[in-house]
Design an enzyme around this catalytic site. Structure first.
Site, PDB file in Angstrom:
ATOM      1  N   LYS A 180      -8.369  -3.450   7.861  1.00 31.79           N
ATOM      2  CA  LYS A 180      -7.273  -2.553   7.494  1.00 31.79           C
ATOM      3  C   LYS A 180      -7.797  -1.148   7.272  1.00 31.79           C
ATOM      4  CE  LYS A 180      -5.016  -6.320   5.031  1.00 31.79           C
ATOM      5  NZ  LYS A 180      -4.595  -6.818   3.716  1.00 31.79           N
ATOM      6  N   HIS A 197      -5.231  -9.244  -1.955  1.00 26.71           N
ATOM      7  CA  HIS A 197      -4.715  -9.979  -0.810  1.00 26.71           C
ATOM      8  C   HIS A 197      -5.751 -10.088   0.316  1.00 26.71           C
ATOM      9  CE1 HIS A 197      -0.497  -8.421  -2.159  1.00 26.71           C
ATOM     10  NE2 HIS A 197      -0.978  -9.332  -2.971  1.00 26.71           N
ATOM     11  N   TYR A 246      -0.820   1.250   6.120  1.00 27.71           N
ATOM     12  CA  TYR A 246      -1.886   0.420   6.675  1.00 27.71           C
ATOM     13  C   TYR A 246      -1.827   0.438   8.195  1.00 27.71           C
ATOM     14  CZ  TYR A 246      -1.414  -2.126   2.199  1.00 27.71           C
ATOM     15  OH  TYR A 246      -1.328  -2.491   0.878  1.00 27.71           O
ATOM     16  N   ASP A 250       1.538 -12.080  -7.213  1.00 26.05           N
ATOM     17  CA  ASP A 250       0.283 -11.564  -7.747  1.00 26.05           C
ATOM     18  C   ASP A 250       0.032 -12.065  -9.169  1.00 26.05           C
ATOM     19  OD1 ASP A 250      -0.240 -10.257  -5.372  1.00 26.05           O
ATOM     20  OD2 ASP A 250       0.591  -8.360  -6.049  1.00 26.05           O
TER      21      ASP A 250
END
Length: 152
Positions: A45, A35, A105, A141
């Site tokens: 991140k 992603h 995250y 995905d």
């Protein structure tokens, strides 16, 4: 300790999180990725595993980078307390190595759903050496495009 700004500053790393998220995954072999948000809307991140274990992967999608198109993986576990910083402009994914794994995250940069992209997890151009052969994938995905069809 998960994150402390004063530990990054001496390394000339600026990171100011704007939001936090988590991904809870019931099954071993659950794969999320790769992603990213289309440039110039990338997000930095800081990723950690707060329960279970995961194999965390980043792919450099910055066309001006010396590591463009290369991938790097790190094993993360709740027990280790380690985290990995994924720079803006890199794709991110992981596969769970234990059941009931949670990935947390801290994210710098605005989430823009219309700029969100996915690169196929097993794209032959990138050739990530995943530790699973038949992962559990979301529909998103599973339908992700290959390198040649991706908008970076």
């Amino acid at each position: 300790m998960f994150w402390e700004r004063d530990l990054l500053s001496p390394q000339s790393i600026s990171f100011s999180p704007t939001n936090a998220n988590h991904s809870y995954n019931t099954h071993t072999g659950t794969l999320r990725g790769m992603h990213f948000q289309k440039s110039p809307h990338g997000q930095t991140k800081l990723v950690s595993c707060v329960s279970g274990k995961a194999w965390d992967v980043m792919v450099d999608l910055r066309d001006d980078s010396s590591t463009f198109g290369k991938w790097h993986a790190t094993k993360l576990s709740a027990a280790s307390g380690q985290a990995v910083l994924i720079p803006a402009g890199c794709g991110h994914g992981f596969v769970t190595l234990e059941p009931n794994t949670t990935i947390a995250y801290l994210i710098e940069g605005q989430y823009m759903p219309d700029q969100g992209r996915v690169l196929r997890w097993n794209d032959p151009t990138v050739a990530i050496n995943w530790p699973v052969k038949d992962p559990v994938l979301s529909d998103k995905d599973a339908a992700a495009p290959d390198w040649d069809q991706c908008e970076f």
